[in-house]
Design an enzyme around this catalytic site. Structure first.
Site: not given
Ligand code: GLU
Length: 411
Positions: A103, A214, A217, A219
């Site tokens: 992340k 929320g 994207n 919600g």
């Molecule tokens: N940000 C999204 C999540 O938390 C998608 C992550 C991704 O597609 O790598 O799952």
């Protein structure tokens, strides 16, 4: 305020009491493989150079390259990014895709940036993490306040530095440069499939009422899908207002209003309530689709819904979950409910690797199958260990990750 890293570690400790995986593996999983902090300099419109602080955390790659989104938010912290990277490891394992968990985040309020500054920030962040990412190393994607356009800038920056095309390095890209059909709304689409299966288990019909916290994207898309499918969306909250109508909101109208005016305050034909009201209104299903810690020990007792489907990452603290479970509320966890986004990210990578693109229908058929298979597997674990849905999902995920670590001889 709950620290999300403590929550993530607590959840892992809870499953260890049931699974009893090799204690050396368990210990290893409490820590990410790598966490880097980067300075992200941006030349601002006024000529000054401002430094933003960014992070990229790589939690585990036993099952495949690190995978996870990049968040642009003023509330980003080191611990938050670490927790989110851990949740990605479990998420990719739950839906059984050959990826690990990572992340990223930058501490920034995008509303304060001009369009040019936002592009500069996106490029500067990619320059900073360039040595760490790659289609077989670590694959970023959108998250809170980042979108396809930003992924486009980042891909361009990455490819310029690399000197060749490499679309598989990032997912959630614009269609024109290797994005996948269906990726934009995939998180909501996946959550929709999961919500339907969970509602069925609880004998809630299509006329069930839903509260959504929320309107971004996740919600926003889910509200429209549920409304279209006949569910009664009775309340929606954005970051400023809850709009409520006990007979069901006209979601299309609410959505249009939000798009035109930028908020829900002046929405007509519904009651306006404080933001937190959305969590405790009378309804069958509650969907937290905003940020971490939305449901905590201080408000869990006020929840009236029978089913909670987590689209946000980490919206329920472990303490709050205990209270909800005691009240007989079923909580379908983030690592299952919101995995549709990363599942379609994986499909996007597969298409990039094949240099071929699938139709929207093909993507959604594959997504539905992935989500339903994961749901059944998680539900099976929940019954096997007579535990919560979250612990069912953890049992499945942690076992899969531990297996990969063992098979690599990493203990
Ligand atoms: N940000 C999204 C999540 O938390 C998608 C992550 C991704 O597609 O790598 O799952």
């Amino acid at each position: 305020m709950n620290n999300p890293l403590e929550s993530a570690r607590q959840q892992l400790a809870n499953i260890q009491t049931i699974l009893k995986i090799d204690p050396n593996i368990f210990e290893r999983l409490l820590y990410p493989d790598r966490m880097i902090e980067v300075a992200v300099p941006v030349k601002m419109d006024d000529g000054t150079t401002k430094i933003f602080i960014g992070y990229r955390c790589q939690h585990n790659n036993a099952r495949g390259p690190y995978k996870g989104g990049i968040r642009f938010h003023p509330g980003v912290t080191r611990e938050e990014v670490m927790a989110l990277s851990m949740w990605m490891t479990w998420k990719t394992a739950v839906v059984d895709i050959p990826l690990g968990g990572g992340k990223g985040g930058v501490i920034v309020d995008v509303k304060q940036l001009s369009q040019r500054e936002l592009e500069a920030l996106s490029r500067s962040y990619m320059q900073a993490i360039f040595p760490l990412v790659g289609k077989n190393q670590d694959v970023p994607a959108p998250d809170v306040s980042t979108d396809a356009r930003i992924m486009g800038y980042m891909l361009d920056e990455y490819e310029s530095l690399l000197g060749e095309r490499a679309p598989g390095v990032i997912t959630g890209k614009p269609l024109s440069i290797g994005g996948s059909l269906g990726r934009g709304y995939a998180t909501a689409q996946g959550a929709f499939y999961i919500l339907e299966r969970a509602a069925e288990k609880l004998h809630l019909g299509k006329e069930a009422s839903v509260l959504i916290q929320g309107f971004g994207n996740g919600g926003g898309h889910l509200a429209r899908m549920l409304h279209k499918a006949g569910y009664k969306v009775v309340a929606i909250a954005d970051s400023k207002t809850t709009v409520y109508r006990s007979e069901g909101l006209d979601v299309v109208e609410v959505d249009e209003h939000k798009r035109m005016t930028g908020d829900l305050k002046t929405c007509e034909g519904c009651e306006k309530l404080p933001i937190d009201a959305v969590l405790s209104l009378p309804a069958d299903i509650l969907v937290p689709a905003a940020l971490e810690n939305a449901i905590h020990a201080g408000n869990a007792d006020t929840v009236q819904a029978k089913l909670i489907v987590e689209i946000a990452n980490g919206p329920t603290t472990p303490e709050a979950e205990e209270m909800l479970l005691k009240k007989g509320i079923t909580v379908v966890p983030d690592i299952l409910a919101n995995a549709g986004g990363v599942a379609v990210s994986y499909f996007e990578q597969v298409q990039n690797a094949m240099n071929y693109s699938w139709t929207e229908a093909e993507v959604n058929v594959k997504l539905k199958e992935k989500m339903e298979t994961a749901f059944e597997a998680v539900w099976g674990e929940k019954e096997r260990y007579t535990t919560s849905v979250r612990m069912g999902a953890y049992a499945l995920a942690v076992r899969r990750v531990a297996q990969a670590m063992q098979d690599r001889g990493r203990m």
